[in-house]
Design a protein around this motif. Structure first.
Motif, PDB file in Angstrom:
ATOM      1  N   THR A  48       4.629   3.487 -10.495  1.00 52.93           N
ATOM      2  CA  THR A  48       3.343   3.273  -9.529  1.00 52.93           C
ATOM      3  C   THR A  48       2.692   4.221  -8.779  1.00 52.93           C
ATOM      4  O   THR A  48       1.735   4.602  -7.787  1.00 52.93           O
ATOM      5  CB  THR A  48       4.066   1.941  -8.505  1.00 52.93           C
ATOM      6  OG1 THR A  48       4.537   2.674  -7.638  1.00 52.93           O
ATOM      7  CG2 THR A  48       3.984   0.619  -8.642  1.00 52.93           C
ATOM      8  N   ASN A  50       3.835   5.501  -6.102  1.00 49.57           N
ATOM      9  CA  ASN A  50       4.574   5.465  -4.955  1.00 49.57           C
ATOM     10  C   ASN A  50       5.315   6.533  -4.714  1.00 49.57           C
ATOM     11  O   ASN A  50       6.387   6.399  -4.163  1.00 49.57           O
ATOM     12  CB  ASN A  50       4.569   3.645  -4.138  1.00 49.57           C
ATOM     13  CG  ASN A  50       4.396   3.797  -2.810  1.00 49.57           C
ATOM     14  OD1 ASN A  50       3.871   3.833  -2.284  1.00 49.57           O
ATOM     15  ND2 ASN A  50       5.651   3.572  -2.284  1.00 49.57           N
ATOM     16  N   ASN A  51       4.653   7.539  -3.056  1.00 44.50           N
ATOM     17  CA  ASN A  51       5.314   8.488  -2.340  1.00 44.50           C
ATOM     18  C   ASN A  51       5.688   9.619  -3.890  1.00 44.50           C
ATOM     19  O   ASN A  51       6.895  10.111  -3.544  1.00 44.50           O
ATOM     20  CB  ASN A  51       6.360   7.691  -2.326  1.00 44.50           C
ATOM     21  CG  ASN A  51       6.445   7.088  -0.632  1.00 44.50           C
ATOM     22  OD1 ASN A  51       5.484   6.634   0.060  1.00 44.50           O
ATOM     23  ND2 ASN A  51       7.151   6.484  -0.270  1.00 44.50           N
ATOM     24  N   ARG A 144       1.907   3.117   5.855  1.00 38.38           N
ATOM     25  CA  ARG A 144       0.551   3.856   4.792  1.00 38.38           C
ATOM     26  C   ARG A 144       0.383   5.399   5.144  1.00 38.38           C
ATOM     27  O   ARG A 144       0.184   5.519   5.724  1.00 38.38           O
ATOM     28  CB  ARG A 144       0.099   3.293   4.122  1.00 38.38           C
ATOM     29  CG  ARG A 144       0.421   1.968   3.292  1.00 38.38           C
ATOM     30  CD  ARG A 144      -0.348   0.645   3.384  1.00 38.38           C
ATOM     31  NE  ARG A 144      -0.074  -0.396   2.599  1.00 38.38           N
ATOM     32  CZ  ARG A 144       0.249  -1.514   2.952  1.00 38.38           C
ATOM     33  NH1 ARG A 144       0.596  -1.535   4.242  1.00 38.38           N
ATOM     34  NH2 ARG A 144       0.845  -2.031   2.613  1.00 38.38           N
ATOM     35  N   PHE A 165      -0.253   7.947  -0.738  1.00 36.14           N
ATOM     36  CA  PHE A 165       1.111   6.804  -0.792  1.00 36.14           C
ATOM     37  C   PHE A 165       0.418   5.357  -0.497  1.00 36.14           C
ATOM     38  O   PHE A 165      -0.440   5.408  -0.287  1.00 36.14           O
ATOM     39  CB  PHE A 165       1.921   7.660   0.518  1.00 36.14           C
ATOM     40  CG  PHE A 165       2.854   8.795   0.756  1.00 36.14           C
ATOM     41  CD1 PHE A 165       2.865   9.602  -0.596  1.00 36.14           C
ATOM     42  CD2 PHE A 165       2.802   9.809   1.740  1.00 36.14           C
ATOM     43  CE1 PHE A 165       3.972  10.181  -0.706  1.00 36.14           C
ATOM     44  CE2 PHE A 165       2.961  11.283   1.670  1.00 36.14           C
ATOM     45  CZ  PHE A 165       3.490  11.483   0.135  1.00 36.14           C
ATOM     46  N   THR A 167       0.683   2.588  -2.396  1.00 33.02           N
ATOM     47  CA  THR A 167      -0.381   2.704  -3.866  1.00 33.02           C
ATOM     48  C   THR A 167      -0.045   1.056  -3.822  1.00 33.02           C
ATOM     49  O   THR A 167       0.727   0.976  -3.836  1.00 33.02           O
ATOM     50  CB  THR A 167       0.048   3.864  -4.657  1.00 33.02           C
ATOM     51  OG1 THR A 167       1.533   3.680  -5.384  1.00 33.02           O
ATOM     52  CG2 THR A 167      -0.797   4.447  -4.502  1.00 33.02           C
ATOM     53  N   ARG A 170       1.687  -1.383  -1.269  1.00 34.69           N
ATOM     54  CA  ARG A 170       2.617  -0.641  -1.385  1.00 34.69           C
ATOM     55  C   ARG A 170       2.746   0.050   0.045  1.00 34.69           C
ATOM     56  O   ARG A 170       2.275   0.682   0.410  1.00 34.69           O
ATOM     57  CB  ARG A 170       3.664  -0.399  -2.006  1.00 34.69           C
ATOM     58  CG  ARG A 170       3.533  -1.912  -3.647  1.00 34.69           C
ATOM     59  CD  ARG A 170       4.497  -0.956  -3.948  1.00 34.69           C
ATOM     60  NE  ARG A 170       6.137  -0.488  -3.906  1.00 34.69           N
ATOM     61  CZ  ARG A 170       7.152   0.096  -4.528  1.00 34.69           C
ATOM     62  NH1 ARG A 170       7.114   0.441  -5.810  1.00 34.69           N
ATOM     63  NH2 ARG A 170       8.282   0.296  -3.453  1.00 34.69           N
ATOM     64  N   SER A 172       4.178   2.938   2.940  1.00 32.19           N
ATOM     65  CA  SER A 172       4.689   4.406   2.507  1.00 32.19           C
ATOM     66  C   SER A 172       6.399   4.230   3.069  1.00 32.19           C
ATOM     67  O   SER A 172       7.087   4.933   2.009  1.00 32.19           O
ATOM     68  CB  SER A 172       4.098   5.727   3.081  1.00 32.19           C
ATOM     69  OG  SER A 172       2.653   5.407   2.437  1.00 32.19           O
TER      70      SER A 172
END
Length: 303
Positions: A48, A50-51, A144, A165, A167, A170, A172
């Motif tokens: 995804t 994310n992070n 986030r 972050f 994303t 979701r 962070s």
């Protein structure tokens, strides 16, 4: 197997590792209590984004593409924590897990750097950075972020690191609560290494690069502590808080490996599911003089 390569240390910017000097502060701000406390990054998710920080040339820039050993754009998972504490005149300080401090102003929307000219020093890799934007929003125990930073390479290239972050809705980070030690205990095997993505590759400031393989065995050590036994025969003590385990204070620990002494100044591991570990490690040896070593993308799966 060992490969020589020219890798600029600054190419792997971990925003949790930055030292900042606040230049300006806000004089008025909304309540800030909801931000205060320790927040851990959630486990990075390459699927995804994310992070996951992305290192690339600036828009239209081509000079940094002339370095064939720098695999751009480069995705860098982020791990670690930040402590938000009260600052002067209604601001908030962000203290990172690598001994660094940032100053934020507070608005009705969230936190923003109180000055975009804050200078940053990454103590674990010995590099300076500046951050153009660091935005933080909090909803209960979820946080986030968005970060845009830049670094100047030894050859004069300017690289940007963008971290979007939170994303796809979701978070962070989450508040660091409890010590779920069982998530970390057991045997974890290094995922396949890749010199293209730098996954499980340790680079040095002497131009070296070597793959990380084998099994890391993690045992309970009482309370919130664990012991990680690495394939080189070393034993490292870490403390668990929330989904993150980091070297005990004082952070630097040493181990004799053959005729050399290996020391770790920083090692953070994060897991949300207990099946996969994401990490970042920084250390050094005294083989042929002081040699700094960095494993920026450490990835392991439960055996």
């Amino acid at each position: 197997m060992r490969r020589r390569t020219r890798l600029w240390l600054a190419l792997l910017l971990a925003p949790a590792a930055l030292l900042a000097v606040p230049v300006g502060v806000a004089t008025a701000s909304p309540p800030r209590d909801k931000y205060l406390g320790r927040w851990n990054y959630d486990q990075p998710d390459p699927a995804t984004g994310n992070n996951i920080a992305v290192l690339a040339c600036p828009d239209g820039g081509v000079a940094c593409n002339h370095n064939p050993d720098l695999p751009l754009p480069l995705s860098i998972p982020q791990v670690g924590w930040i402590d938000f504490t009260p600052g002067p005149r209604g601001t908030v300080y962000g203290h990172t897990d690598q001994g660094c401090t940032w100053n934020f102003s507070v608005s009705g929307v969230g936190l923003e750097l109180s000055s975009p000219t804050q200078l940053c020093f990454n103590a674990t890799i010995g590099q300076y950075y500046s951050i153009k934007q660091w935005s933080v929003q909090v909803d209960g125990d979820a946080e986030r972020e968005q970060i845009v930073s830049q670094s100047i390479q030894p050859n004069g290239d300017i690289l940007y690191t963008t971290m979007n972050f939170g994303t796809k809705g979701r978070p962070s980070r989450h508040r660091a609560t409890g010590a779920p030690v069982n998530r970390f205990t057991g045997s974890f095997t290094h995922d396949p290494f890749s010199f293209r993505t730098l996954t499980n590759v340790t680079v040095t400031d002497k131009g070296g690069a070597a793959q990380e393989t084998g099994v890391v065995r993690i045992e309970r050590a009482g309370g919130d502590r664990i012991v990680a036994r690495t394939p080189d025969g070393c034993r490292w003590a870490l403390r668990v808080q929330g989904n993150t385990a980091e070297l005990l204070d004082p952070a630097t620990q040493s181990c004799q490996v053959g005729e050399n002494t290996r020391s770790l100044r920083y090692w953070a591991l994060v897991t949300d599911d207990g099946r996969h570990l994401s990490g970042f490690r920084s250390g050094y040896t005294f083989a042929q003089g002081l040699t700094n070593e960095y494993t920026f993308i450490n990835a392991l799966s439960r055996s």
